[in-house]
Design a protein around this motif. Structure first.
Motif, short mmCIF file in Angstrom:
data_model
loop_
_atom_site.label_atom_id
_atom_site.label_comp_id
_atom_site.label_asym_id
_atom_site.label_seq_id
_atom_site.Cartn_x
_atom_site.Cartn_y
_atom_site.Cartn_z
N UNK A 19 0.84 -1.20 0.00
CA UNK A 19 0.00 0.00 0.00
C UNK A 19 0.87 1.25 0.00
N UNK A 20 1.94 1.24 0.81
CA UNK A 20 2.83 2.39 0.85
C UNK A 20 3.49 2.62 -0.52
N UNK A 21 3.93 1.53 -1.14
CA UNK A 21 4.55 1.63 -2.47
C UNK A 21 3.55 2.14 -3.50
N UNK A 22 2.31 1.66 -3.40
CA UNK A 22 1.26 2.09 -4.33
C UNK A 22 0.99 3.59 -4.19
N UNK A 23 0.90 4.07 -2.94
CA UNK A 23 0.65 5.49 -2.71
C UNK A 23 1.82 6.34 -3.21
N UNK A 24 3.05 5.89 -2.94
CA UNK A 24 4.22 6.64 -3.39
C UNK A 24 4.27 6.71 -4.91
N UNK A 25 3.93 5.60 -5.57
CA UNK A 25 3.93 5.58 -7.03
C UNK A 25 2.85 6.48 -7.59
N UNK A 26 1.67 6.46 -6.96
CA UNK A 26 0.58 7.32 -7.43
C UNK A 26 0.97 8.78 -7.33
N UNK A 27 1.55 9.18 -6.18
CA UNK A 27 1.96 10.58 -6.03
C UNK A 27 3.05 10.96 -7.02
N UNK A 28 3.98 10.02 -7.27
CA UNK A 28 5.04 10.31 -8.23
C UNK A 28 4.47 10.52 -9.62
N UNK A 29 3.49 9.68 -10.00
CA UNK A 29 2.87 9.82 -11.31
C UNK A 29 2.08 11.12 -11.41
N UNK A 30 1.38 11.49 -10.33
CA UNK A 30 0.62 12.74 -10.35
C UNK A 30 1.55 13.93 -10.49
N UNK A 31 2.73 13.85 -9.89
CA UNK A 31 3.69 14.94 -10.02
C UNK A 31 4.26 15.04 -11.43
N UNK A 32 4.24 13.90 -12.15
CA UNK A 32 4.71 13.92 -13.54
C UNK A 32 3.67 14.50 -14.48
N UNK A 33 2.40 14.44 -14.06
CA UNK A 33 1.31 14.87 -14.92
C UNK A 33 1.30 16.39 -15.07
N UNK A 34 1.22 16.85 -16.29
CA UNK A 34 1.15 18.28 -16.58
C UNK A 34 -0.20 18.57 -17.21
N UNK A 35 -0.98 19.42 -16.57
CA UNK A 35 -2.32 19.72 -17.08
C UNK A 35 -2.19 20.48 -18.39
N UNK A 36 -2.79 19.99 -19.44
CA UNK A 36 -2.68 20.68 -20.72
C UNK A 36 -3.36 22.04 -20.69
N UNK A 37 -2.74 23.01 -21.30
CA UNK A 37 -3.34 24.35 -21.41
C UNK A 37 -4.06 24.42 -22.75
N UNK A 38 -5.37 24.46 -22.67
CA UNK A 38 -6.18 24.45 -23.89
C UNK A 38 -6.49 25.85 -24.36
N UNK A 39 -6.51 26.00 -25.65
CA UNK A 39 -6.97 27.28 -26.19
C UNK A 39 -8.48 27.34 -26.01
N UNK A 40 -9.10 28.55 -26.12
CA UNK A 40 -10.53 28.69 -25.83
C UNK A 40 -11.43 27.77 -26.64
N UNK A 41 -10.98 27.32 -27.82
CA UNK A 41 -11.86 26.49 -28.64
C UNK A 41 -11.38 25.04 -28.69
N UNK A 42 -10.53 24.63 -27.73
CA UNK A 42 -10.02 23.27 -27.75
C UNK A 42 -10.91 22.33 -26.94
N UNK A 43 -10.90 21.06 -27.30
CA UNK A 43 -11.61 20.05 -26.54
C UNK A 43 -11.00 18.69 -26.85
N UNK A 44 -11.30 17.73 -25.98
CA UNK A 44 -10.88 16.35 -26.17
C UNK A 44 -12.12 15.50 -26.37
N UNK A 45 -11.94 14.39 -27.07
CA UNK A 45 -13.01 13.41 -27.21
C UNK A 45 -12.56 12.08 -26.62
N UNK A 46 -13.38 11.52 -25.74
CA UNK A 46 -13.12 10.19 -25.17
C UNK A 46 -14.02 9.19 -25.87
N UNK A 47 -13.43 8.09 -26.31
CA UNK A 47 -14.22 7.10 -27.05
C UNK A 47 -14.24 5.74 -26.36
#
Length: 251
Positions: A87-115
Motif C-alpha cells: 500500500x505504501x509503495x502504491x501510494x508513493x507511485x501514485x503521487x510520483x505519477x501525479x507529479x509527472x502529470x502536466x495539465x494541458x493548457x487548452x486554447x478557448x476552442x479546444x476540446x478532447x473526445x473520449x471514445x
C-alpha cells in the motif's frame, strides 16, 4: 489448492521455485534444506540460495546448527507487513505519477473526445471527486441521473448542485435538487451540446455538465458507441454556468 497457493505466492513476486520452497516449509513448519529439497522437488543446487533469500526477505527464519534448520515466521505478521509495504509503495507511485502529470493548457476552442467506456467512467468519477464549489447538470436523458445517482447524491451536501431537466415529472423518483428548464435555459437544453461533426450517426444525448466555472463535460451515444467531449479552462464555461444558475434562481 496447491496450484492456487503457488499462483498466489507468485503474484507476490516469488518465482515458481521460491513459491514451492515456501509453501513446502509452511507445511513442514521446520525442516532442513535436504528435507525441503526432497519434498518440494526444487533442484538441490538452488535450495540454499532460495532459502537464504526467503530469510533475507523476512518470510522464514534460520536456526543455526549442523545442519541448519529453517522455520516459518508468523504468517499473519509477514503478510500484514507485505500488505503495508504494498500500500505504501502504491501510494508513493501514485503521487510520483501525479507529479509527472502536466495539465494541458487548452486554447478557448479546444476540446478532447473520449471514445472508450473505461475512460468515460474514469473521467466522470474524477470530475465528481474534484468538484469544489458548484455543478450544473443539463440532463437530456433521466437515465443518466439514475445510473449515477449514488455518486451524484453525496455532492448535494458539499456543493451548490443544480440538475436541470426538460420535465420534472420524468424524474419524480430521483431525489436530487431538480430544476425544470424554462425560457433561455430550455432553449439551451434543446440545443445539442456538441456539434454534429464531432459525432456522426444517430445521436442520443445524455448530459452536459459544467463544474466550478471551468470544466465542461458532455456525453452522447452515436451509433453503437458512447462518446464524451471534454473542455477545460475556457472563459465561456464560467459565463455559461453563472448565467444558467441566475436564470434558475429567478424562477
Amino acid at each position: 489448492m496447491a496450484n492456487a497457493i503457488i499462483d498466489g505466492l507468485r503474484a507476490l513476486g516469488m518465482n515458481e521455485y521460491e513459491a514451492s520452497v515456501y509453501s513446502t516449509l509452511v507445511g513442514l513448519q521446520k525442516a532442513t534444506a535436504r528435507d525441503i529439497h526432497e519434498m518440494s522437488r526444487v533442484p538441490r543446487g538452488r535450495i540454499y540460495d532460495i532459502l537464504n533469500d526467503l530469510a533475507r526477505r523476512g518470510f522464514i527464519g534460520v536456526e543455526e546448527g549442523s545442519p541448519a534448520s529453517y522455520y516459518v515466521l508468523d504468517i499473519d505478521v509477514v503478510f500484514d507487513r507485505l500488505k503495508d509495504d504494498y500500500i505504501r509503495s502504491l501510494e508513493e507511485t501514485r503521487e510520483a505519477l501525479k507529479n509527472l502529470s502536466v495539465k494541458p493548457r487548452l486554447s478557448p476552442d479546444s476540446f478532447f473526445i473520449l471514445r472508450s467506456g473505461w475512460a468515460i467512467e474514469n473521467h466522470i468519477s474524477a470530475l465528481f471527486r474534484r468538484v469544489k464549489r458548484s455543478m450544473v447538470v443539463l440532463c437530456y436523458n433521466p437515465e443518466f441521473l439514475r445510473r449515477y445517482y449514488t455518486i451524484i447524491k453525496p455532492l448535494e451536501r458539499k456543493i451548490d448542485l443544480y440538475v436541470v431537466v426538460r420535465k420534472r415529472e420524468e424524474c419524480a423518483d430521483i431525489n436530487l435538487p431538480i430544476y425544470e428548464a424554462r425560457g433561455t435555459v430550455m432553449e439551451l437544453l434543446n440545443t445539442r451540446p456538441v456539434n454534429e461533426s464531432v459525432m456522426e450517426g444517430l445521436r442520443r444525448d445524455e448530459c452536459a455538465i459544467l463544474v466550478d466555472g471551468r470544466d465542461f463535460f458532455a456525453i452522447a451515444t452515436a451509433g453503437s458507441g458512447r462518446y464524451a467531449v471534454i473542455g477545460s479552462d475556457m472563459p465561456i464555461i464560467g459565463y455559461l454556468q453563472k448565467t444558467i444558475v441566475e436564470r434558475l434562481e429567478e424562477v
